[in-house]
Write an enzyme that holds these catalytic residues in place. Structure first.
Site, PDB file in Angstrom:
ATOM      1  CB  SER A 124      -0.908  -0.032   1.107  1.00  0.00           C
ATOM      2  OG  SER A 124      -0.433   0.035   2.240  1.00  0.00           O
ATOM      3  CG  ASP A 135       1.336  -2.939   7.568  1.00  0.00           C
ATOM      4  OD1 ASP A 135       0.708  -2.205   6.645  1.00  0.00           O
ATOM      5  OD2 ASP A 135       1.345  -4.077   7.532  1.00  0.00           O
ATOM      6  CG  ASP A 137       3.764  -4.467   3.232  1.00  0.00           C
ATOM      7  OD1 ASP A 137       3.802  -4.950   4.290  1.00  0.00           O
ATOM      8  OD2 ASP A 137       2.616  -4.277   2.472  1.00  0.00           O
ATOM      9  CG  ASP A 190       4.787  -7.034   7.702  1.00  0.00           C
ATOM     10  OD1 ASP A 190       5.027  -6.924   9.237  1.00  0.00           O
ATOM     11  OD2 ASP A 190       3.638  -7.324   7.464  1.00  0.00           O
ATOM     12  CE  LYS A 250      -5.458  -1.653   0.976  1.00  0.00           C
ATOM     13  NZ  LYS A 250      -4.274  -1.228   0.932  1.00  0.00           N
ATOM     14  CE1 TYR A 259      -7.668  -4.479   1.806  1.00  0.00           C
ATOM     15  CE2 TYR A 259      -6.399  -6.138   3.697  1.00  0.00           C
ATOM     16  CZ  TYR A 259      -6.347  -5.181   2.687  1.00  0.00           C
ATOM     17  OH  TYR A 259      -5.179  -4.594   2.255  1.00  0.00           O
TER      18      TYR A 259
END
Length: 624
Positions: A124, A135, A137, A190, A250, A259
């Site tokens: 995202s 968060d 990624d 992450d 989303k 989701y």
């Protein structure tokens, strides 16, 4: 400032505060584009419509953006700057660790810069649809002289552990995609790991198919996140309208409880691909029209047909996807894979219902008879059903809970998949797993998931009592949990009627009236297969006689833990023989206290039943 619910009533204008108005003026040109783009993109789907947007569609899109601002789905400039600064800090840590590894490997100092690790973002954040607090990624790409276990999961983890801004560090080297989870400067990260078969990694490296030769399967899966994200952005005709539409979809999917990739629903990548496909079909449409077309297309989409934003190089995989999966949304890079491979029959039916609901509401919005808040209304899952199964995941301490809860949650889809098989042989009609964790009132280190179900219509010749034995489903679930099971963690399953759900799981602690669903008038109860019935009878005869007698005679009962102050552990060997659910006026908590259960019957008499320790032979299932 007024709450969103006060601002967004039907047929009302969305009012923004002064600060929100200023923010809207800054971002409106970044969220809505009326530019007509008719560029042919190689490999993309051919458009169905290229008409320029109308004034009404542009106005509806502006109203949509205002709604998203009220819902706090955009980051402020200050928050964006802070996020970039935090990414810069993480990059410095990775750079220092990389120099240390290169020095130990004997790499000359003048070559260490290109011989070290590089950090990339995806998901995202890379797509530009992240919001406050979401968060990040990230992917750490290293050359061949790095060692995943020694350098990444040991040395780097020690450096991160000693950093004052790092919290909740959790390395998961055994995962399909090796990952380090952590909170850095109050933001969840992450961090994935991928290793290339080259000596140096340049800043502008192209992660093309040529660069991925001979790398491990784990590294290939890790790299796919970046490659898919970049390819999506290359294949959408209008990035501005794509981002606003995806941000809306989303948000809708999370509000409607559809989701969660690990729990049998589409995840972030899948929703991005589904949205990109609609953007390709309607390249000149603004967000309001794209959302309408999103639900128009997918409410009638034949899900045996894959959704692809570019043509596959191997047409033979088309048939494989049709045979192997309930739903196929295919990634646009080689090797392609199905991003919705975890979709179950039950979750697909929930998705179909939501697509139809979204279409009906968008039709009203298009006719100016409804507002956007109706589309994004939160699911009434806790009001829709009469019967629920609660799955409580718990541990004795925070560290165990952090690792155990994620593992147990990821295996919940196995439980639901087994429940689906019971719809063919029992009175179970519909299964609905809600992919949101609820708090537990027993301990701080516990979380709960709820699975709702409905029963088939009762036949006139059917006896008044109906029993459903879930022992097989629970046993298989515990088999999958066995590799990480230890004395300090556990899972408890229990049956609850809606009236028995705890107040704490309702929003604001306020219980709302049940919403009665209309049953499908075309439903016809299937005729059971004789062979299946015979097999079930054989299995029933092999069960413990005391338990069978209990099923036939006890009408209303509650299994009570003899030690209420101690959180009970569940022993899967017991659950194989006794995990029945009674669907009339009963509550069951599956608790284990030296295998002794107190049963409180309607006439207030208490009996004790000692469970049979010997479990029936069950077919072993291939590990997922």
């Amino acid at each position: 400032m007024n709450s969103p619910s006060q601002l967004l009533g039907k047929n009302t204008k969305i009012n923004l505060s002064d600060s929100q108005k200023q923010f809207y003026k800054k971002i409106v040109n970044e969220t809505i584009s009326t530019e007509v783009i008719l560029i042919k993109i190689d490999g993309a789907q051919s458009p169905l419509n290229q008409d320029p947007p109308t004034k009404v569609e542009v106005s509806q899109s502006k109203t949509l953006v205002k709604y998203l601002i009220v819902q706090n789905l955009f980051e402020s400039e200050e928050e964006s700057a802070r996020r970039e600064s935090i990414l810069g800090s993480l990059n410095k840590i990775i750079h220092q660790w990389s120099l240390q590894v290169c020095t130990e490997a004997g790499i000359p100092e003048n070559e260490q810069r290109d011989s070290g690790a590089k950090i990339y973002t995806f998901g995202s954040y890379r797509l530009g649809v992240h919001g406050p607090g979401t968060d990040i990624d990230t992917l750490c790409v290293v050359p061949k002289h790095f060692d995943a276990k020694k350098d990444f999961f040991e040395k780097l983890c020690r450096i991160l552990q000693s950093h004052p801004e790092v919290e909740e560090l959790q390395p998961v080297p055994e995962a399909t995609v090796p990952i380090i989870k952590m909170v850095f400067c109050k933001i969840q990260f992450d961090l994935l790991f991928a290793q290339l078969r080259c000596s140096t990694i340049e800043d502008n490296i192209n992660l093309s198919d040529e660069a991925l030769k001979d790398i491990s399967k784990e590294s290939l899966l890790s790299l796919n996140g970046c490659r898919v994200t970049d390819t999506i952005l290359q294949l959408v005709p209008n990035k501005i309208n794509f981002r606003t539409t995806l941000r809306s979809i989303k948000f809708w999917a999370k509000r409607r409880g559809v989701y969660a990739n690990a729990l049998g629903y589409p995840g972030g990548v899948s929703w991005a691909l589904l949205t990109a496909f609609i953007c390709q079909l309607y390249p000149t449409a603004v967000p309001s029209k794209l959302i309408l077309k999103f639900f128009t297309v997918y409410k009638m989409w034949p899900w045996s047909k894959p959704v692809q934003i570019c043509k596959s190089e191997n047409p033979n995989t088309y048939e494989d996807w049709q045979k192997s999966y309930k739903m196929a949304v295919i990634t646009p890079v080689q090797p392609t894979f199905n991003s919705t491979r975890s979709i179950l029959s039950s979750t697909l039916e929930i998705l179909k219902e939501e697509f139809k609901r979204g279409y009906r509401i968008c039709q009203k919005i298009d006719k100016n008879t409804a507002e956007w808040d109706l589309l994004f209304e939160k699911s009434k899952f806790l009001q829709l059903y009469k019967y629920y199964i609660r799955v409580e995941i718990f541990a004795d301490n925070e560290n165990d809970f952090r690792s155990w809860s994620g593992f147990a949650e990821a295996k919940l889809y196995i439980f639901c998949r087994t429940l689906e098989t019971l719809t063919m042989t029992t009175d179970l009609e519909k299964i609905h797993l809600y992919p949101v964790n609820f708090p537990s009132d027993k301990t701080n280190f516990a979380t709960c998931f709820y699975i709702a179900f409905t029963l088939k219509p009762r036949n006139t010749s059917q006896q008044s009592k109906r029993m459903i034995d879930l022992s097989t489903a629970v046993a298989k679930y515990h088999e999958k949990l066995a590799p990480q099971k230890k004395p300090t963690v556990g899972v408890a399953c229990s049956f609850l009627k809606r009236s028995e759900l705890p107040d704490s799981i309702f929003e604001g602690g306020k219980r709302l009236p049940r919403v009665v669903q209309r049953r499908n008038p075309n439903f016809v109860k299937p005729t059971p297969n004789k062979q299946i019935n015979n097999n079930n009878n054989n299995n029933n005869n092999s069960n413990n006689n005391n338990i069978q007698n209990l099923k036939r005679t006890v009408e209303n009962y509650t299994i009570i833990n003899s030690n209420r102050n101690k959180l009970a552990r569940v022993d899967s060997s017991n659950l194989i023989n006794f995990d029945l659910i009674q669907t009339r006026n009963s509550t069951e908590e599956i608790l284990n206290d030296e295998n002794q259960f107190n049963i409180d019957i309607k006439n207030k008499k208490k009996i004790q039943v000692k469970l049979n320790q010997q479990s029936n032979n069950t077919n072993q299932e291939t590990n997922d």
